[in-house]
Scaffold this active site. Structure first.
Site, PDB file in Angstrom:
ATOM      1  CG  ASP A   1      -1.737   1.172   0.687  1.00 51.45           C
ATOM      2  OD1 ASP A   1      -2.225   1.675  -0.114  1.00 51.45           O
ATOM      3  OD2 ASP A   1      -2.124   1.627   2.520  1.00 51.45           O
TER       4      ASP A   1
ATOM      5  CD  GLU B   1      -0.059   5.415  -4.229  1.00 49.32           C
ATOM      6  OE1 GLU B   1       0.623   6.007  -2.517  1.00 49.32           O
ATOM      7  OE2 GLU B   1      -0.755   4.869  -4.161  1.00 49.32           O
TER       8      GLU B   1
ATOM      9  CG  ASP C   1      -8.208   4.947  -0.186  1.00 45.02           C
ATOM     10  OD1 ASP C   1      -8.667   3.303  -0.207  1.00 45.02           O
ATOM     11  OD2 ASP C   1      -7.204   5.430   0.619  1.00 45.02           O
TER      12      ASP C   1
END
Ligand code: MIG
Length: 728
Positions: free
Chosen positions: A324, A327, A436
């Site tokens: 997760d 980025e 999300d």
């Protein structure tokens, strides 16, 4: 006039400046060319002599449509929108969002002679798909050193196929990953995890996987386990495994900057973390653990070191991983926070800066600032480069570290690996989810577009948080979403920290029952889902397919609310609250409307192409079989959970044809990796209509024969149904 004696390459790759190897292109036997020359006149590339930025510009005809671009927000037809491919933790997916977690530039211009474009640049790429100027597609590349692939073909399907040959065979997870996953941020301790397993069992919800979100870690320190919450993770995972449930755990790239934390000390001593522009001082950004440093995944030695860390979790029985925040997401830097605090302090002394102060308070804007990406360096092919120049590869390289490590540990086994950020090429070794989303009906509808677009980009194993991540799902939204996810490659119910509990059993009995039906339907059709997924991946084709791919009369429509799930099933999910009817458009030909239930699919009536309206009560899941298809299902859906583990011996098949139809049953162990479809252990079932009625043949090919029992329901377009059985 083109010289017709020279064959025109169907795929041309042009290079500009000195591109780095992003890993997007796979070595493949396909004949494509690296062309240093100039692209054809219709695809104009202008390079700026001063800063190396470039623009690709293509004239668009009035009726041209644009589809693809992987993970994005908006309609299936991208024309009229702008996009910015720069991986970003953008957690409110409104139509205004231009950057998502991944960067996938492949897209098709759909017109009489369709064409595919792929821009291979790890830096920011902006795409203006006929927004500023109706008649122009303009792609801007922000850094020098990039490639452009132009892919031609006679149909969109052929172009996507060539794109996938160019960029490589999509990832295939183990069979258990096709089961139902239950997740939440977070099941905070052992008791909470055991309770999920108990509740699934008690409520007759088949369940293959439980995800451990960040609370399992000790103070969010990556690769640690909080022993007060999970005193014996080995035992927990072993107990669950015995009941057929596997654990997947989350990992974040940020390493807590804390003396005495062994991973930090070691990484620091070895110089594995990203530095600031001076090449010395470590770059720090705050994420869940607080002030953190970021491994430089661009270096092979760093990837190797990072990848090895996953083995600790594997040795505790963790079966798969979820990368997760890669980025990477950054909440703030110590500098930006300091500056912010100082400004607030000084502005609050008077009313002079009231406007700025009020906007600072309502929207602090410290998270994921672009400027952070200019402040830290990577070592890219031996040279220091600011993150900004290669930004879109960070998450992919983190995930490559994981994938390489898993492959080293178990070379012939498939792994389960999920990553939030991604770049083209990562589709060969990991799955993504759509990030999300919200518990909004709009996001249920968006899910369909995303499944189609991501599959075009090679991310075949993908899915959204079922029920929505942020906010409270209503009972009906959860039901409709679970019904869509029954056909989604990755099927996981996940929700955020402060939302209501979103497991099917957290709702009333009716909702629970409807979710159960949808999940059991998924398990019943698993032989079809799994078999056709594997076949699609190994033949470099999307699994979830927009109707425009397979049906000539759908070419002009980018229908974003229906899709083909594999070659045989047209799915028309219900996407509106309180819907009692749904409009469905069927491509030319005859279709068999199926009734879908926990027991699987059975025939209902034959419908011909065109517009139709269906009654869609809350329990209905509209599905149609294409003419000429045979869909294999498990005969015993009460054995649902075990379907993802072993190969059943009893099957139920539903077919629709006037002549013959066939399907495959995969007979593999669920985890061995095979490189080709030919090698995959399987048998082919063929049902033919002869003068004396239907006949059935099972061909085991090179696979070992085994006793199978088949119950077959066959339909033809004269609207008669027959039942037959066969044994091998
Ligand atoms: O800042 O780990 O997208 O799935 O539950 C939020 C907590 C961090 C973002 C992921 C989400 C996950 C959450 N994470």
């Amino acid at each position: 006039m083109p010289n017709l004696a020279t064959p025109i390459p169907l795929v041309s790759v042009f290079s500009f400046g000195s591109p780095i190897d992003t890993g997007a292109f796979a070595s493949s036997p396909f004949a494509w060319s690296w062309t240093p020359g100039t692209p054809p006149a219709w695809c104009r590339v202008t390079e700026s002599a001063s800063d190396g930025t470039a623009e690709v510009s293509v004239a668009l005809g009035k009726a041209d449509k644009i589809a693809g671009l992987g993970l994005h927000v908006g309609p299936l037809n991208c024309r009229g929108n702008t996009f910015c491919l720069f991986s970003t933790d953008n957690s409110v997916h409104t139509p205004a969002v231009r950057s998502m977690y991944g960067a996938h530039s492949f897209h098709l211009i759909l017109r009489e002679k369709p064409v595919g474009l792929f821009v291979d640049s790890p830096s920011e790429v902006t795409i203006d798909a006929g927004c500023t100027r109706r008649d122009t597609l303009s792609i801007r590349v922000s850094e020098p050193g990039w490639r452009l692939a132009i892919i031609e073909g006679s149909s969109p399907t052929e172009i996507i196929h060539r794109y996938l040959l160019l960029t490589g065979t999509p990832y295939i997870p183990p069979r258990w990953a096709f089961g139902f996953h239950q997740s939440r941020w977070s099941y905070e301790n052992e008791a909470a995890v055991r309770e999920v397993a108990e509740s699934a069992l008690a409520n007759d919800i088949p369940l293959d996987v439980i995800h451990l979100d960040i609370h399992y870690m000790d103070g969010y320190r990556v690769f640690t386990v909080d022993e007060s919450r999970f005193p014996n993770l080995e035992k927990l995972s072993a107990d669950l495994f015995e009941r057929g449930i596997r654990l997947v755990s989350i990992l974040d790239p940020g390493v807590k900057a804390e003396k005495g934390f062994p991973l930090y000390d070691e990484g620091k001593a070895k110089g594995f973390f990203c530095t600031k522009a001076d090449g010395k001082e470590l770059f720090e950004g705050a994420v869940w653990p607080g002030r953190s440093v970021f491994p430089d995944f661009f270096r092979a030695d760093v990837r190797h070191w990072w990848g090895a860390q996953y083995r600790k979790l594997q040795s505790m029985g963790i079966s798969g991983f979820w990368n997760d925040m890669n980025e990477p997401a950054i909440f703030y830097t110590p500098e930006s926070l300091g500056e912010f605090a100082q400004k607030i302090d000084s502005y609050s002394q008077s009313d002079e800066h009231l406007d700025e102060l009020s906007s600072m308070i309502s929207r602090p804007g410290l998270g994921n600032r672009r400027s952070y990406c200019e402040q830290f360096l990577h070592e890219v092919e031996g040279e220091p480069r600011p993150n900004k120049a290669v930004h879109n590869l960070y998450g992919t390289l983190m995930t490559k570290a994981t994938a390489d490590s898993l492959a080293e540990t178990a070379p012939n086994k498939r792994h389960f690996l999920l990553s939030r950020s991604s770049y083209t090429g990562m589709h060969r070794y990991a799955a993504i989810w759509t990030g999300d989303n919200h518990s909004w009906w709009e996001h249920l509808a968006l899910n369909v577009q995303q499944l189609i677009s991501l599959n075009m980009s090679g991310f075949l194993f993908c899915g959204a948080d079922t029920g929505g991540f942020w906010g409270d799902s209503s009972p009906d939204l959860l039901v409709r979403w679970t019904q869509l996810s029954a056909f989604s490659p990755f099927c996981r119910n996940h929700s955020c920290l402060d939302s209501r509990r979103q497991e099917p059993w957290a709702f009333d009995q009716e909702t629970l029952g409807l979710c159960r039906d949808a999940i059991k339907l998924r398990y019943a059709i698993m032989p079809y889902l799994y078999g056709e997924f594997v076949r699609a991946a190994l033949s470099c084709q999307p699994f979830i397919r927009g109707l425009f791919l397979d049906h000539d009369d759908a070419r002009d429509r980018l229908t974003g609310d229906q899709f083909m799930c594999g070659p045989s099933l047209l799915v028309a999910p219900v996407l509106e609250p309180a819907a009692t009817q749904r409009h469905v458009w069927l491509p030319r030909g005859a279709w068999l409307e199926a009734s879908a239930s926990a027991a699987g699919l059975s025939g209902k009536r034959v419908v011909s192409g065109g517009d139709t309206r269906l009654e869609v009560g809350i329990g209905s899941m509209p599905v149609f079989l294409r003419n000429g298809s045979l869909v294999p299902m498990a005969a015993d859906s009460s054995a649902a959970s075990s379907l993802s583990k072993g190969v059943p011996n009893r099957y139920k098949l539903l077919g629709f044809t006037d002549t013959e139809a066939s399907c495959w049953l995969l007979l593999d162990d669920g985890e061995t990796a095979y490189k080709t479809w030919e090698e995959w252990p399987k048998c082919e079932v063929k049902v033919c209509r002869g003068n004396n009625g239907w006949s059935v043949a099972v061909d085991f090919g090179a696979a070992k024969r085994r006793p199978l029992e088949l119950e077959i329901e066959m339909w033809d377009s004269s609207v008669s149904a027959s039942r037959l059985t066969a044994r091998t």
